[in-house]
Scaffold this active site. Structure first.
Site, PDB file in Angstrom:
ATOM      1  CE  LYS A  15      27.766  18.329  -0.070  1.00 54.93           C
ATOM      2  NZ  LYS A  15      28.281  17.674  -1.272  1.00 54.93           N
ATOM      3  CE  LYS A  65      19.387  12.341  11.328  1.00 56.48           C
ATOM      4  NZ  LYS A  65      19.336  13.805  11.317  1.00 56.48           N
ATOM      5  CB  ALA A 127       5.461  19.878  13.082  1.00 57.09           C
ATOM      6  N   GLY A 128       8.301  18.012  11.611  1.00 55.09           N
ATOM      7  CA  GLY A 128       8.820  16.651  11.466  1.00 55.09           C
ATOM      8  C   GLY A 128      10.093  16.474  12.273  1.00 55.09           C
TER       9      GLY A 128
HETATM   10  P1  ATR Z   1      11.912  15.323   8.440  1.00 52.16           P
HETATM   11  O1  ATR Z   1      12.324  14.202   9.302  1.00 52.16           O
HETATM   12  O2  ATR Z   1      12.860  15.632   7.327  1.00 52.16           O
HETATM   13  O3  ATR Z   1      11.506  16.545   9.197  1.00 52.16           O
HETATM   14  P2  ATR Z   1       9.174  14.481   8.130  1.00 52.16           P
HETATM   15  O4  ATR Z   1       9.139  13.986   9.517  1.00 52.16           O
HETATM   16  O5  ATR Z   1       8.561  13.655   7.049  1.00 52.16           O
HETATM   17  O6  ATR Z   1      10.651  14.768   7.643  1.00 52.16           O
HETATM   18  O7  ATR Z   1       8.509  15.940   8.090  1.00 52.16           O
HETATM   19  C1  ATR Z   1       8.453  16.682   6.940  1.00 52.16           C
HETATM   20  C2  ATR Z   1       7.922  18.081   7.281  1.00 52.16           C
HETATM   21  O8  ATR Z   1       7.899  18.851   6.081  1.00 52.16           O
HETATM   22  C3  ATR Z   1       6.506  18.083   7.810  1.00 52.16           C
HETATM   23  O9  ATR Z   1       6.358  19.187   8.678  1.00 52.16           O
HETATM   24  C4  ATR Z   1       5.687  18.282   6.533  1.00 52.16           C
HETATM   25  O10 ATR Z   1       4.410  18.821   6.731  1.00 52.16           O
HETATM   26  P3  ATR Z   1       3.157  17.850   7.101  1.00 52.16           P
HETATM   27  O11 ATR Z   1       3.333  17.514   8.549  1.00 52.16           O
HETATM   28  O12 ATR Z   1       1.968  18.665   6.823  1.00 52.16           O
HETATM   29  O13 ATR Z   1       3.290  16.656   6.204  1.00 52.16           O
HETATM   30  C5  ATR Z   1       6.560  19.274   5.830  1.00 52.16           C
HETATM   31  N1  ATR Z   1       6.372  19.321   4.363  1.00 52.16           N
HETATM   32  C6  ATR Z   1       6.786  18.429   3.442  1.00 52.16           C
HETATM   33  N2  ATR Z   1       6.475  18.843   2.196  1.00 52.16           N
HETATM   34  C7  ATR Z   1       5.857  20.041   2.337  1.00 52.16           C
HETATM   35  C8  ATR Z   1       5.305  20.998   1.420  1.00 52.16           C
HETATM   36  N3  ATR Z   1       5.325  20.790   0.101  1.00 52.16           N
HETATM   37  N4  ATR Z   1       4.755  22.130   1.930  1.00 52.16           N
HETATM   38  C9  ATR Z   1       4.736  22.357   3.258  1.00 52.16           C
HETATM   39  N5  ATR Z   1       5.244  21.498   4.170  1.00 52.16           N
HETATM   40  C10 ATR Z   1       5.797  20.365   3.724  1.00 52.16           C
END
Ligand code: ATR
Length: 272
Positions: A15, A65, A127-128
């Protein structure tokens, strides 16, 4: 006319062109803003090409990024701290400045909603990259942050990295049980698959505000869960998207646009 673009893969549903054209109209600035689908193998080549052809600024979205962070020649402090760049400004033929406006965009939206104050106690789930980008402005504002995550070690490590910048601690998800928070932010990507993080419903009440950095048409799974548990102060990440764009616009054009009318237009479009 200034040339701008957003780079990502996929990029079809971005967007950003619409948002920047609305800001341009609002402020009387003429600009061209394109979507560029960069192949994963040679994102850097496409970026170089864009700036060589006269591009003045770019937004960077998933999955580039961190690569943009490594590519630029100069970084703002906030980009340096979060290790990711979502906005680039060409300074001259040899220098590109990388910034990260995601966190300030989130804070701006939370302020607009009245969800945040300097003494606010916030729980952030995830924590991503999304959480990492959000932390600095919230800590600088004075908030007391607790981080939790499905994989606890990642929350622990992130809290440790930011510990000198403000009040931040981590807790395993199963230990986050008391209703002590003013605001709960979902920074996970769980909504993409229709999931919600496994957090206790005891955290929710009519007093707490809930924010999902993810957005979709209608309530996200996390916001729906919060609503089912008496929460009435609910908002999704569409406002953060407009907020980060407003700070990118400021970096390029020196003017901060008003996010309210643009957000309303996007909400209307999403609902239709
Ligand atoms: P982004 O850059 O979008 O933050 P990422 O770095 O892949 O993406 O991080 C995804 C986050 O969503 C992580 O904190 C992940 O938890 P894990 O570190 O345990 O993988 C969390 N996440 C993704 N799917 C999830 C789910 N179904 N339930 C809980 N946490 C989830």
């Amino acid at each position: 006319m200034g040339m701008f673009a957003v780079f990502g893969n996929p990029i079809q549903h971005s967007k950003s062109p619409l948002i920047h054209q609305m800001f341009a109209k609002q402020t009387g600035i003429e600009l061209e803003y394109q979507k560029i689908l960069a192949p994963v193998e040679d994102f850097e080549m496409h970026l170089t090409d864009f700036f060589e052809k006269g591009g003045e600024g770019a937004n960077i979205t998933l999955p580039f990024k961190e690569r943009a962070f490594k590519f630029v020649s100069e970084l703002t402090d906030r980009a340096q701290i979060c290790g990711a760049v979502n906005t680039i400004r060409k300074l001259d033929n040899h220098r590109l400045l990388g910034d990260n406006t995601d966190g300030v965009g989130l804070l701006l939206d939370l302020q607009r909603l009245g969800f945040v104050s300097p003494s606010c106690k916030i729980l952030i789930i995830g924590a991503g990259g999304a959480t990492r980008g959000a932390l600095l402005p919230l800590l600088e504002y004075g908030c007391d942050i607790t981080l939790t995550n499905r994989t606890f070690e990642k929350a622990e490590s992130l809290a440790h990295q930011f510990s000198s910048l403000g009040k931040i601690q981590s807790k395993p998800m199963e230990q986050v049980i008391s209703a002590e928070f003013d605001l709960i932010i979902n920074g996970t990507s769980s909504g993409v698959t229709g999931d919600i993080p496994k957090i206790s419903h005891n955290l929710f009440s009519a007093q707490v505000a809930c924010y999902d950095m993810f957005y979709q048409r209608g309530l996200t799974p996390f916001l729906l869960f919060a609503k089912q548990n008496q929460v009435t102060k609910l908002a999704d990440g569409l406002g953060m998207l407009v907020g980060q764009a407003a700070f990118a616009f400021k970096l390029w054009h020196g003017i901060t646009p008003d996010i309210d009318p643009v957000l309303k237009a996007l909400q209307k479009e999403l609902e239709s």
